[in-house]
Design a protein around this motif. Structure first.
Motif, short mmCIF file in Angstrom:
data_model
loop_
_atom_site.label_atom_id
_atom_site.label_comp_id
_atom_site.label_asym_id
_atom_site.label_seq_id
_atom_site.Cartn_x
_atom_site.Cartn_y
_atom_site.Cartn_z
N ARG A 1 31.30 43.21 27.80
CA ARG A 1 30.18 43.41 28.72
C ARG A 1 30.62 43.19 30.16
O ARG A 1 30.30 42.21 30.78
CB ARG A 1 29.07 42.42 28.35
CG ARG A 1 27.79 42.64 29.09
CD ARG A 1 26.77 41.66 28.59
NE ARG A 1 26.78 40.49 29.45
CZ ARG A 1 25.76 39.65 29.54
NH1 ARG A 1 24.70 39.84 28.81
NH2 ARG A 1 25.81 38.63 30.34
N ARG A 2 31.37 44.10 30.71
CA ARG A 2 31.82 43.99 32.09
C ARG A 2 30.92 44.76 33.02
O ARG A 2 30.56 45.88 32.72
CB ARG A 2 33.24 44.56 32.22
CG ARG A 2 34.26 43.75 31.49
CD ARG A 2 35.18 43.10 32.48
NE ARG A 2 35.96 42.12 31.77
CZ ARG A 2 37.25 42.00 31.89
NH1 ARG A 2 37.91 42.79 32.66
NH2 ARG A 2 37.88 41.08 31.24
N PHE B 1 33.67 39.53 41.05
CA PHE B 1 33.12 39.11 39.77
C PHE B 1 33.90 39.68 38.59
O PHE B 1 34.06 39.01 37.57
CB PHE B 1 31.63 39.45 39.62
CG PHE B 1 31.03 38.84 38.38
CD1 PHE B 1 30.94 37.47 38.24
CD2 PHE B 1 30.60 39.64 37.34
CE1 PHE B 1 30.42 36.89 37.08
CE2 PHE B 1 30.08 39.07 36.18
CZ PHE B 1 29.98 37.69 36.05
N ALA B 2 34.42 40.88 38.72
CA ALA B 2 35.24 41.44 37.63
C ALA B 2 36.45 40.53 37.36
O ALA B 2 36.77 40.24 36.21
CB ALA B 2 35.68 42.86 37.98
N ALA B 3 37.08 40.04 38.43
CA ALA B 3 38.23 39.14 38.26
C ALA B 3 37.79 37.78 37.73
O ALA B 3 38.47 37.19 36.88
CB ALA B 3 38.95 38.98 39.60
N THR B 4 36.65 37.29 38.19
CA THR B 4 36.14 36.00 37.72
C THR B 4 35.78 36.08 36.24
O THR B 4 36.07 35.16 35.47
CB THR B 4 34.92 35.58 38.55
OG1 THR B 4 35.32 35.42 39.91
CG2 THR B 4 34.31 34.29 38.04
N SER C 1 30.64 45.84 52.08
CA SER C 1 29.92 46.16 50.85
C SER C 1 30.83 46.09 49.62
O SER C 1 32.00 46.50 49.69
CB SER C 1 29.34 47.58 50.97
OG SER C 1 28.62 47.92 49.82
N GLY C 2 30.31 45.55 48.54
CA GLY C 2 31.03 45.54 47.27
C GLY C 2 31.89 44.33 47.00
O GLY C 2 32.52 44.25 45.94
N VAL C 3 31.93 43.36 47.91
CA VAL C 3 32.77 42.18 47.73
C VAL C 3 32.37 41.42 46.45
O VAL C 3 33.20 41.08 45.62
CB VAL C 3 32.69 41.24 48.95
CG1 VAL C 3 33.35 39.90 48.67
CG2 VAL C 3 33.34 41.90 50.15
N GLY C 4 31.08 41.16 46.28
CA GLY C 4 30.62 40.39 45.13
C GLY C 4 30.94 41.03 43.81
O GLY C 4 31.41 40.35 42.88
N SER C 5 30.73 42.32 43.70
CA SER C 5 31.04 43.03 42.45
C SER C 5 32.53 43.01 42.17
O SER C 5 32.95 42.82 41.03
CB SER C 5 30.55 44.47 42.52
OG SER C 5 29.15 44.52 42.65
N ALA C 6 33.33 43.20 43.20
CA ALA C 6 34.78 43.24 43.03
C ALA C 6 35.34 41.89 42.57
O ALA C 6 36.16 41.84 41.65
CB ALA C 6 35.44 43.68 44.33
N MET D 1 39.90 47.42 49.15
CA MET D 1 39.74 45.98 48.95
C MET D 1 40.68 45.55 47.84
O MET D 1 40.78 46.20 46.81
CB MET D 1 38.28 45.70 48.57
CG MET D 1 37.96 44.25 48.57
SD MET D 1 36.19 43.85 48.35
CE MET D 1 35.31 45.30 48.78
N HIS D 2 41.35 44.45 48.07
CA HIS D 2 42.31 43.90 47.12
C HIS D 2 41.81 42.53 46.65
O HIS D 2 41.50 41.68 47.49
CB HIS D 2 43.69 43.78 47.77
CG HIS D 2 44.69 43.08 46.94
ND1 HIS D 2 45.23 43.62 45.79
CD2 HIS D 2 45.26 41.86 47.08
CE1 HIS D 2 46.08 42.75 45.26
NE2 HIS D 2 46.11 41.68 46.02
N ILE D 3 41.74 42.32 45.34
CA ILE D 3 41.29 41.05 44.77
C ILE D 3 42.51 40.31 44.24
O ILE D 3 43.35 40.88 43.54
CB ILE D 3 40.28 41.27 43.62
CG1 ILE D 3 39.13 42.16 44.08
CG2 ILE D 3 39.79 39.93 43.08
CD1 ILE D 3 38.37 41.67 45.27
N ARG D 4 42.62 39.03 44.61
CA ARG D 4 43.72 38.20 44.14
C ARG D 4 43.26 36.76 44.04
O ARG D 4 42.19 36.40 44.55
CB ARG D 4 44.92 38.31 45.09
CG ARG D 4 44.62 37.79 46.48
CD ARG D 4 45.88 37.74 47.33
NE ARG D 4 45.62 37.39 48.71
CZ ARG D 4 45.34 36.17 49.16
NH1 ARG D 4 45.28 35.14 48.33
NH2 ARG D 4 45.13 35.96 50.45
#
Length: 169
Positions: A163-164, A98-101, A91-96, A1-4
């Motif tokens: 606190r990440r 949120f780190a960027a947010t 699975s894991g989209v929300g956690s991924a 999964m790539h977050i951008r």
């Protein structure tokens, strides 16, 4: 999964993802499908949009999360919206996202990220609790378009670089 970061060209695909959730009902306070132009205005590049991240998976977008100033939040606060594709669910989209947010919230020097979740959205309530959001208010019996009253739970995340949340992949 790539977050951008989301771009205007993502609006049509993300709008379709969101509209599927709206039509299914039961989780979002949004009840009327959006056009791609409305989506872009609300979440990507409109007056109140601060940042929007997408989760890309297998050449498609699996979800998104945005921060905005919609509703005129207090200084140092922004509202969050999180949506993940219903089918196929990844699975894991929300956690991924949120780190960027959270990183973007730090860059924007925000003090708090606020979430308003329907009381009947069990998955949404669990997600925001997992990310570290804490209850601070409740709006009682807010009517849906059909008149059905549903409480809104208001949760808040204190932005703090130390606190990440840990990403579950």
């Amino acid at each position: 999964m790539h977050i951008r970061r989301a771009v205007a060209a993502d609006a049509e695909q993300l709008c379709s993802l969101l509209n599927e959730i709206i039509v299914a009902g039961g989780t979002t306070a949004l009840e009327t499908p959006l056009t791609a132009a409305e989506f872009a205005d609300w979440f990507i590049d409109g007056e109140f949009a601060l940042v929007c991240h997408v989760a890309a998976h297998d050449r498609s977008l699996a979800g998104f999360q945005s921060l905005s100033l919609y509703g005129d939040p207090p200084k140092g606060h922004a509202d969050i919206a999180t949506f993940a594709r219903m089918s196929p669910k990844i699975s894991g989209v929300g956690s991924a996202v949120f780190a960027a947010t959270q990183a973007a919230a730090e860059e924007l020097e925000l003090e708090f990220i606020d979430a308003t979740i329907r009381a009947d959205n069990v998955g949404g309530l669990a997600y925001y609790a997992k990310m570290g959001f804490e209850l601070y208010d409740r709006l009682v019996q807010v009517p849906l378009l059909d008149g059905t009253p549903v409480d809104r739970i208001k949760k808040r995340f204190k932005v703090d670089a130390g606190r990440r949340p840990t990403s579950s992949r």
